[in-house]
Design an enzyme around this catalytic site. Structure first.
Site, mmCIF file in Angstrom:
data_model
loop_
_atom_site.group_PDB
_atom_site.id
_atom_site.type_symbol
_atom_site.label_atom_id
_atom_site.label_comp_id
_atom_site.label_asym_id
_atom_site.label_seq_id
_atom_site.Cartn_x
_atom_site.Cartn_y
_atom_site.Cartn_z
ATOM 1 N N GLU A 44 -32.979 12.894 -5.663
ATOM 2 C CA GLU A 44 -33.892 13.128 -6.791
ATOM 3 C C GLU A 44 -33.053 13.609 -7.961
ATOM 4 O O GLU A 44 -32.356 14.618 -7.876
ATOM 5 C CB GLU A 44 -34.948 14.180 -6.426
ATOM 6 C CG GLU A 44 -36.034 13.618 -5.525
ATOM 7 C CD GLU A 44 -37.170 14.593 -5.249
ATOM 8 O OE1 GLU A 44 -38.114 14.214 -4.546
ATOM 9 O OE2 GLU A 44 -37.109 15.755 -5.719
ATOM 10 N N ASP A 55 -41.238 24.300 -13.595
ATOM 11 C CA ASP A 55 -40.013 24.740 -12.944
ATOM 12 C C ASP A 55 -39.758 26.218 -13.148
ATOM 13 O O ASP A 55 -40.154 26.802 -14.151
ATOM 14 C CB ASP A 55 -38.827 23.937 -13.499
ATOM 15 C CG ASP A 55 -38.824 22.521 -12.954
ATOM 16 O OD1 ASP A 55 -38.668 22.390 -11.723
ATOM 17 O OD2 ASP A 55 -38.985 21.575 -13.734
ATOM 18 N N TYR A 170 -44.682 13.839 -2.152
ATOM 19 C CA TYR A 170 -43.922 15.091 -2.311
ATOM 20 C C TYR A 170 -44.919 16.236 -2.174
ATOM 21 O O TYR A 170 -45.766 16.434 -3.044
ATOM 22 C CB TYR A 170 -43.274 15.088 -3.700
ATOM 23 C CG TYR A 170 -42.334 16.254 -4.006
ATOM 24 C CD1 TYR A 170 -42.695 17.586 -3.760
ATOM 25 C CD2 TYR A 170 -41.084 16.015 -4.573
ATOM 26 C CE1 TYR A 170 -41.835 18.631 -4.058
ATOM 27 C CE2 TYR A 170 -40.214 17.056 -4.885
ATOM 28 C CZ TYR A 170 -40.603 18.359 -4.628
ATOM 29 O OH TYR A 170 -39.756 19.396 -4.942
#
Lengths: 256, 394
Positions: A44, A55, A170
């Site tokens: 990734e 994030d 995911y």
């Protein structure tokens, strides 16, 4: 045939995440090869963005370093193209935020990504409700749209996501940003069982996998383990001339 | 005919703008919020409690004041100021925080978070958190903390924890990123009070609805020909404009921050000089570079120093209903001084942008025309900024 076809055959695949261009663009392609040699099954590759809302601080700093070193989406695509000169087998998934892709244009991006032999694209801030146009364009160019699933995802949405997704799913193991605290193995296992009811795609688990030990535990319940912040943190803490060596050792440890 | 009152659609779209661009973890909490809001906005008990607090806690209705000396000086239209600066905490922001706090209470959330730029929304949030006995964390860019020391202390006095955000440009957009991160981590017990008409659905619609009290009161107070308000995220502007959108004879102006001038690139005027993109959960006009990275903005006013704008404004721009213009730091400062000296009202630097555009427009209109300017906040918080610019140490 898709590069994803064979990479989930083993007990659990290993998917490392690095931010493209961190700490500088020259190091990214060698790092990708190092990851593969050390046992990565999929890579990734983060597209750096100025405002990475989902994030934590570790990946945000990596984005800032990459942008300061002049990384752009166009350059990220060029890195994948260069990686493909020596590697035709390892899937590469670009992971990032929508705005850089939207500014480039969906069609132009998908075309360039196909040309660079990108295998999948995960757009963190593009849930399936908003993704139809982009997903269709990606599929036209034979690129897998990868989607996130979270502890808060309802059954109804699991079905919706499963119907659009390709490549793998995911699963975000916890409520939080990347690099958050510890995940709860039991609740992850429970959710994965539910997701499996609605999708045959392999499931990778990410967020909160701090070390080889957690990775080994997660490997017992998932098809793939995604390691991001721990690896990016290591890159941040290591001087540039030692990065390939240190990263190689780190990934080998995960692979055992 | 365009129907202005059927937007957004059920997924939060204003034409191509708005929507829900967040990571998966937030989809369910946003859906829960949307359902709660849709239910309570029609609940008579909720609305009665909101009305009660707007009257007795905020001090509404706010007056409409005829700025006679200033109008005389400019020599054209009659200027009226919608006095949101007289609200409790000194700005329009509290109209929205009272509403969202009442919603949080009904949803059983005990912890409130917020982002703030100038500090007005942070203060308004800390205030309602104190009022309703909730824990409160406010994220504020480290740059803004320096510019707005008084508001930081006010929030602390009110019992809020102010967390400095050191990432990115250390201003409002980064505070918003950080608040989103907090929310995604603490979704179970936390309510995120967004302070402007941006963010993912249902925020732009919900914040608008809480702010339209400004325009609804104005309609009862006067029949205007022109409306003017400053636009950062755009909550005070939409609050004034919205009830007048279908009154075709009313001209409407939204004023962005031109900073050092649009031509210099140092500004915060996405509608006047940006292009559509996706940030902070919605598609809207943004200031981003050719690679899609968000650019650092500049404005003398911390509350306007934001690279995006509410999606409904983006749509109102494209539809042509609202005229979006920009004034520079310098023009805003001139208006700040003029209003202070001529009317005895110290305006916020944000509101001074609306006043500065009014200074240009009023002389071009007949004396019987009526302009309403939204005086969205008072300027006490800005006197350090102004003094510093003029080389005065306080």
């Amino acid at each position: 045939m898709s590069r994803f076809t064979n990479c989930f055959n083993k007990k659990a695949a290993l998917i490392p995440f690095i931010t493209a261009g961190d700490p500088n663009p020259k190091l990214t392609v060698p790092l990708m090869h190092t990851l593969v040699e050390a046992g990565a099954d999929v890579i990734e590759l983060g597209i750096p963005f100025s405002d990475p809302m989902a994030d934590g601080p570790v990946i945000q700093r990596a984005s800032e370093r990459a942008l300061a070193a002049g990384t752009s989406l166009t350059k990220v695509l060029a890195m994948v193209k260069q990686f493909r000169i020596d590697n035709q087998t390892t899937p590469v998934v670009l992971m990032g935020y929508l705005n850089p892709i939207e500014i480039m244009g969906y069609e132009q991006f998908a075309k360039a990504a196909q040309d660079a032999q990108v295998d999948g694209v995960l757009t963190v801030d593009l849930p399936p409700e908003e993704a139809t146009e982009f997903t269709n364009i990606l599929k036209n160019y034979k690129i897998a749209p990868i989607f996130l699933l979270a502890p808060t995802t309802t059954t109804e949405r699991i079905k919706k996501i499963a119907s659009q997704a390709e490549g793998y799913l995911y699963y975000v193991s916890l409520k939080g940003v990347t690099g958050s605290a510890n995940l709860d193995l039991n609740s992850v296992a429970e959710k994965l069982t539910e997701i499996k009811k609605y999708s045959n795609l392999p499931i990778g688990v990410g967020f909160g996998i701090k070390d080889a030990k957690t990775a080994a535990q997660v490997a017992t319940i998932s098809d793939a383990v995604i390691v991001g912040s721990a690896l990016v943190q290591l890159i941040e803490n290591t001087s540039e001339d030692k990065i390939l060596e240190v990263v190689s050792a780190f990934i080998r440890e995960f692979n055992e | 005919m365009t129907d202005y009152y059927n937007l957004p659609d059920e997924n939060g779209h204003f034409g191509p703008y708005g929507g829900l661009f967040v990571s998966e973890t937030l989809m369910q909490p946003l859906d829960e919020l949307k359902k709660a809001y849709e239910y309570y906005k029609q609940d008579p008990e909720f609305l009665a409690e909101l009305d009660h607090d707007l009257k007795h806690f905020v001090g509404r209705p706010s007056p409409l004041y005829h700025a006679a000396r200033w109008s005389e000086r400019l020599g054209g239209a009659q200027i009226y100021l919608k006095r949101e600066d007289l609200n409790h905490t000194g700005a329009h922001k509290i109209n929205n925080t009272v509403g969202q706090a009442l919603l949080a209470k009904r949803m059983g959330k005990k912890r409130i978070i917020a982002e703030t730029g100038a500090g007005q929304h942070g203060v308004a949030t800390a205030t309602v958190a104190a009022r309703f006995g909730m824990e409160c964390v406010v994220y504020m860019g480290a740059e803004d903390i320096k510019r707005q020391a008084i508001n930081v202390y006010r929030m602390r006095l009110l019992g809020a924890e102010v967390r400095a955000v050191e990432s990115g440009s250390k201003t409002l957009k980064d505070a918003l990123n950080e608040a989103m991160r907090d929310w995604v981590t603490n979704v179970d017990n936390t309510f995120y009070i967004i302070g402007t008409v941006a963010g993912p659905h249902p925020y732009p619609a919900m914040v608008r609805d809480f702010q339209t009290i400004i325009g609804r009161e104005t309609r009862e107070q006067i029949s205007p020909d022109v409306l003017i308000a400053c636009v950062g995220g755009g909550s005070n502007a939409i609050g004034l404009f919205y009830p007048f959108l279908e009154d075709k004879h009313v001209s409407i102006y939204g004023v962005e921050a031109a900073g050092d001038g649009l031509e210099t690139g140092h500004h915060a005027a996405p509608l006047c000089a940006g292009k559509p993109g996706v940030l902070h959960g919605n598609r809207t006009y943004l200031m981003s570079d050719q690679n899609g990275q968000i650019i650092e903005t500049h404005s003398i006013s911390a509350g306007l120093d934001y690279p995006g704008v509410g999606p409904e404004h983006a749509w109102l721009k494209d539809s042509g209903r609202v005229n979006y213009v920009a004034v520079t730091d310098k023009e805003a400062l001139t208006a700040f001084h003029d209003l202070t000296r001529l009317e005895g009202i110290i305006p916020a630097l944000e509101s001074s942008h609306a006043l500065a555009y009014c200074q240009k427009l009023a002389p071009t209109l007949d004396k019987d025309k009526i302009i309403v300017v939204n005086l969205s906040g008072r300027g006490d918080k800005d006197i350090h900024t102004v003094a510093t610019l003029e080389g005065i140490e306080i």
